[in-house]
Design an enzyme around this catalytic site. Structure first.
Site, PDB file in Angstrom:
ATOM      1  N   GLY A   9      -4.207 -82.256  39.108  1.00  0.00           N
ATOM      2  CA  GLY A   9      -5.153 -83.184  39.737  1.00  0.00           C
ATOM      3  C   GLY A   9      -5.016 -84.580  39.139  1.00  0.00           C
ATOM      4  O   GLY A   9      -5.997 -85.305  38.958  1.00  0.00           O
ATOM      5  N   GLY A  12      -6.403 -88.011  40.783  1.00  0.00           N
ATOM      6  CA  GLY A  12      -7.837 -88.253  40.935  1.00  0.00           C
ATOM      7  C   GLY A  12      -8.361 -89.330  40.002  1.00  0.00           C
ATOM      8  O   GLY A  12      -7.617 -89.889  39.193  1.00  0.00           O
ATOM      9  N   GLN A  13      -9.657 -89.582  40.127  1.00  0.00           N
ATOM     10  CA  GLN A  13     -10.282 -90.678  39.370  1.00  0.00           C
ATOM     11  C   GLN A  13     -10.059 -90.516  37.859  1.00  0.00           C
ATOM     12  O   GLN A  13      -9.622 -91.443  37.189  1.00  0.00           O
ATOM     13  CB  GLN A  13     -11.789 -90.726  39.668  1.00  0.00           C
ATOM     14  CG  GLN A  13     -12.488 -91.918  39.020  1.00  0.00           C
ATOM     15  CD  GLN A  13     -14.004 -91.751  38.919  1.00  0.00           C
ATOM     16  OE1 GLN A  13     -14.547 -90.657  39.089  1.00  0.00           O
ATOM     17  NE2 GLN A  13     -14.688 -92.846  38.645  1.00  0.00           N
ATOM     18  N   ASP A  35      -0.167 -83.054  41.271  1.00  0.00           N
ATOM     19  CA  ASP A  35      -1.248 -83.086  42.252  1.00  0.00           C
ATOM     20  C   ASP A  35      -0.733 -82.414  43.523  1.00  0.00           C
ATOM     21  O   ASP A  35       0.452 -82.113  43.635  1.00  0.00           O
ATOM     22  CB  ASP A  35      -1.698 -84.531  42.529  1.00  0.00           C
ATOM     23  CG  ASP A  35      -3.177 -84.602  42.907  1.00  0.00           C
ATOM     24  OD1 ASP A  35      -3.960 -85.221  42.180  1.00  0.00           O
ATOM     25  OD2 ASP A  35      -3.551 -83.992  43.949  1.00  0.00           O
ATOM     26  N   TYR A 143     -20.872 -77.211  44.335  1.00  0.00           N
ATOM     27  CA  TYR A 143     -20.127 -77.768  43.196  1.00  0.00           C
ATOM     28  C   TYR A 143     -20.782 -77.352  41.874  1.00  0.00           C
ATOM     29  O   TYR A 143     -20.112 -76.868  40.955  1.00  0.00           O
ATOM     30  CB  TYR A 143     -20.098 -79.285  43.341  1.00  0.00           C
ATOM     31  CG  TYR A 143     -19.495 -80.046  42.190  1.00  0.00           C
ATOM     32  CD1 TYR A 143     -18.156 -79.902  41.858  1.00  0.00           C
ATOM     33  CD2 TYR A 143     -20.266 -80.944  41.446  1.00  0.00           C
ATOM     34  CE1 TYR A 143     -17.599 -80.628  40.814  1.00  0.00           C
ATOM     35  CE2 TYR A 143     -19.718 -81.672  40.406  1.00  0.00           C
ATOM     36  CZ  TYR A 143     -18.386 -81.508  40.089  1.00  0.00           C
ATOM     37  OH  TYR A 143     -17.850 -82.233  39.054  1.00  0.00           O
ATOM     38  N   LYS A 147     -19.343 -74.993  38.787  1.00  0.00           N
ATOM     39  CA  LYS A 147     -19.225 -75.474  37.404  1.00  0.00           C
ATOM     40  C   LYS A 147     -20.023 -74.584  36.450  1.00  0.00           C
ATOM     41  O   LYS A 147     -19.588 -74.294  35.332  1.00  0.00           O
ATOM     42  CB  LYS A 147     -19.677 -76.941  37.309  1.00  0.00           C
ATOM     43  CG  LYS A 147     -18.712 -77.918  37.975  1.00  0.00           C
ATOM     44  CD  LYS A 147     -17.355 -77.934  37.292  1.00  0.00           C
ATOM     45  CE  LYS A 147     -16.355 -78.851  37.949  1.00  0.00           C
ATOM     46  NZ  LYS A 147     -15.010 -78.786  37.373  1.00  0.00           N
ATOM     47  N   ILE A 173     -18.886 -91.021  36.462  1.00  0.00           N
ATOM     48  CA  ILE A 173     -17.899 -91.817  35.725  1.00  0.00           C
ATOM     49  C   ILE A 173     -17.595 -93.106  36.496  1.00  0.00           C
ATOM     50  O   ILE A 173     -17.260 -93.059  37.682  1.00  0.00           O
ATOM     51  CB  ILE A 173     -16.587 -91.029  35.518  1.00  0.00           C
ATOM     52  CG1 ILE A 173     -16.864 -89.650  34.899  1.00  0.00           C
ATOM     53  CG2 ILE A 173     -15.613 -91.839  34.670  1.00  0.00           C
ATOM     54  CD1 ILE A 173     -17.309 -89.646  33.471  1.00  0.00           C
TER      55      ILE A 173
HETATM   56  N1  SER Z   1     -19.589 -87.292  39.678  1.00  0.00           N
HETATM   57  C1  SER Z   1     -19.842 -85.937  40.096  1.00  0.00           C
HETATM   58  C2  SER Z   1     -20.461 -85.895  41.430  1.00  0.00           C
HETATM   59  O1  SER Z   1     -21.175 -86.798  41.761  1.00  0.00           O
HETATM   60  C3  SER Z   1     -20.750 -85.273  39.106  1.00  0.00           C
HETATM   61  O2  SER Z   1     -19.989 -84.503  38.236  1.00  0.00           O
HETATM   62  O3  SER Z   1     -20.241 -84.966  42.152  1.00  0.00           O
END
Ligand code: SER
Length: 314
Positions: A9, A12-13, A35, A143, A147, A173
């Site tokens: 990945g 990604g950011q 990726d 999500y 996690k 982030i």
């Molecule tokens: N930045 C992520 C989101 O907004 C949070 O882990 O899904």
């Protein structure tokens, strides 16, 4: 042959900046970026790169064996907002990729794993302010569920199979090199782009929605530091709370207005408001600070200054 590092990945950011930083530390040829596609050309052309599907166990295994890869950073995931649109895809990608990497470590093909968790593991029953490491966790997003379950599996693989897996619960982030995609905290990046381009921004969260955030440089530092720490200092093998700052859309607007006084924000909350409302406003990260000396550097005004300067130059 020296052992190598794989980032899954990497376009990604976070993956992209992690790739650059790890190459600075370990040398370009010792860090293999991967990726599912080549969407970020500057990254793809910056050193060794392979196309790799995080859901394909054999492909990851072959890549690790053929290149003597001993450390994997698994950064591929579907985030909170996208996960609500494609729940089964989010479950499939987020869980299977984790099992693949954990099983490679269990089978001693690789030795070290980094896997990010998120503030999304928390839910409406979690205390919102100064959220502790150990607390109620009833995530309401797909999500967040992936996690939270992933954290349990990390701890399980560590305890049962002695797998060296390390993890951080990233907050939102903020970065200027690579755009985030599909998250609820993405507004805090978009707002800087729109402020510079159009002097205005329509925010998908309401003005007083506080969320935990972190500047990319701090997030990368935390990731490098937790992986460099001695194994016996990493007492938590699910995932560490990690905090930098917390702010609302209104506060980030005021910070931007110190540089661009004419900047205007309007609010049009959408489905992501519910997600944000289910998450903590601020995080207590004492364990990370005490056990492996975590410390953040960037406050909101420092982030704003960096973001506006770097995006303008770009
Ligand atoms: N930045 C992520 C989101 O907004 C949070 O882990 O899904």
């Amino acid at each position: 042959m020296t052992s190598k590092i794989l980032i899954i990945g990497a376009c990604g950011q976070i993956g992209s900046e992690l790739t650059y930083k790890l190459r600075e530390i370990h040398g370009i040829d010792n860090v293999i970026a991967s990726d599912i596609n080549t969407r970020k050309l500057d990254l793809v052309n910056s050193g060794p790169f392979v196309i790799l599907d995080a859901k394909n166990f054999n492909a990851i295994k072959d890549c690790c064996k053929n290149n003597n890869i001993k450390t994997v950073y698994l950064m591929a995931a579907l985030l909170s907002a996208t996960g609500e649109k494609y729940p089964m895809e989010a479950w499939d990608l987020n869980m299977n990729s984790l099992f693949h990497v954990l099983n490679l470590a269990k089978g001693k093909v690789i030795d070290h794993v980094f896997w990010p968790s998120s503030i999304a593991v928390f839910g409406p029953s979690t205390p919102k302010e100064n959220t502790p490491q150990y607390t109620a966790m009833e995530p309401t997003t797909v999500y967040g569920i992936t996690k939270q379950v992933g954290e349990r599996w990390c701890e399980y693989y560590h305890q049962k199979y002695d797998v060296d897996v390390r993890s951080i619960r990233y907050p939102g982030i903020i970065s200027w090199k690579t755009l985030p995609g599909g998250g609820t905290t993405d507004y805090a990046v978009e707002i800087y782009h729109e402020a510079l381009k159009h002097n205005k921004y329509e925010c998908f969260l309401s003005e007083n929605t506080a969320l935990p955030m972190l500047f990319m440089d701090d997030a990368i530092k935390a990731t490098i530091d937790i992986m460099a720490a001695k194994a016996d200092t990493i007492k938590i093998r699910s995932s560490y709370n990690l905090s930098g700052i917390s702010f609302t859309p209104k506060e980030i607007t005021e910070s931007i207005q110190k540089h661009i006084p004419e900047f205007k924000i309007t609010y049009k909350p959408d489905f992501r408001q519910n997600i944000a409302d289910s998450w903590p406003k601020s995080i207590n990260d004492n364990e990370a600070r005490e056990q492996w000396n975590w410390k953040h550097s960037f406050d909101l005004d420092a982030i704003t200054k960096e973001m506006l300067t770097e995006l303008k130059a770009k």
